[in-house]
Design an enzyme around this catalytic site. Sequence first.
Site, PDB file in Angstrom:
ATOM      1  N   CYS A 141       0.946  -1.259  -0.043  1.00 50.15           N
ATOM      2  CA  CYS A 141       0.036   0.076   0.039  1.00 50.15           C
ATOM      3  C   CYS A 141       1.027   1.324   0.046  1.00 50.15           C
ATOM      4  CB  CYS A 141      -0.857   0.067   1.258  1.00 50.15           C
ATOM      5  SG  CYS A 141      -1.996   1.471   1.253  1.00 50.15           S
ATOM      6  N   CYS A 172      -0.389   4.044   2.153  1.00 58.36           N
ATOM      7  CA  CYS A 172      -0.348   4.100   3.669  1.00 58.36           C
ATOM      8  C   CYS A 172       1.112   4.195   3.969  1.00 58.36           C
ATOM      9  CB  CYS A 172      -0.786   2.584   3.864  1.00 58.36           C
ATOM     10  SG  CYS A 172      -2.217   1.791   3.171  1.00 58.36           S
ATOM     11  N   ASP A 173       2.059   3.507   3.317  1.00 61.44           N
ATOM     12  CA  ASP A 173       3.640   3.529   3.686  1.00 61.44           C
ATOM     13  C   ASP A 173       4.444   4.413   2.822  1.00 61.44           C
ATOM     14  OD1 ASP A 173       2.680   1.637   5.622  1.00 61.44           O
ATOM     15  OD2 ASP A 173       2.862   0.067   3.974  1.00 61.44           O
TER      16      ASP A 173
END
Length: 304
Positions: free
Chosen positions: A131, A134-135
């Site tokens: 992701c 997200c990261d």
Amino acid sequence: MKDLVIIGAGPAGMTAGIYATRAGLSALVLEHNYVSGGQIINTYEVDNYPGFPGINGFDLAQKMREHADALGVVFDTADVRRVERIDGGFRVSSDKDPIDTKTVIIASGADHSKLGIPGEDTYGGMGVSYCATCDGAFYRGKDVAVIGGGDVAVEDAIFLARACRKVYVVHRRDALRAQKSLQDKLFACDNVEIVWDSNGTAIEGKDGKVSALIVQNKFSGETKKLDVDGVFIAVGIVPNSEVFGGLIDQDDKGYILADETGATSTPGIFAAGDVRAKALRQIVTAVGDGANAVAAVERYLNEQ
Ligand code: NAP
């Protein structure tokens, strides 16, 4: 007994909830996560949902949820473990009390696939990610690699290129699968290098974190070490359909076989969104599936 239980609260499930509530059905949407939206909550930019050009996926999901809430759609969180036939309908069992319902719409979506190469599990969360939104922030100014050539891989690479020093896109063929508009954006990024015709074969680490991706050209067999801090794997999706095995027909990849109305091989059970076997998986098609499935549920209930 409820008229309808909808399993999943991505775009298909939320749309089904909206249509069912407006149709006056006693319906419940069960969601696995605490945030509604499914896969789109991890999409940085959605450019092809009419009326919302360039909207962030999380924001679009929030808008859908607010719309559903405003209409009085009932949601609950539950981890569905089994659906079985009972007299007059189905019993949906989860980590909470079982729910009896006349019909079910399965809108449980899909999850990312794993690649299955050495280092993928070892460095999960320590440089290996599925992701980018997200990261990605952890890799500001660093070098990363994205594996895959579909919409998700290309979207991830474009997103990462904004903050990372260098982004390698490792793709197993000589042409990307992603939509042309995304490809054009990718090719315009100065700090992206595409490693064509190559597979990621191993992820290496140092001090417990990712330090390199080994890639191999599938024609020459030549291997190359890419010194990267992060490896983003975007090699497709797997349907969240395991718990429905035996109850309804699925294809060899586990996608639920259903017609355009969402009707599955089991009367009273319908499928909508990415979990359904179909040609085009987009937010608009998921939303369309959700609406169609409720229309089919209404017809089914009227015929009983
Ligand atoms: P996808 O379209 O199935 O693409 C997967 C990519 O990974 C392909 O390029 C594939 O290569 C590659 N791949 C698969 N297995 C591999 C392996 N073992 N080793 C190396 N490479 C491998 O999946 P996705 O990008 O996750 O997208 C999922 C669905 O969501 C798609 O239907 C997509 O259209 C949709 N989606 C749409 C949007 C949008 O409309 N904006 C955004 C995101 C996702 P090949 O090309 O060689 O098969």
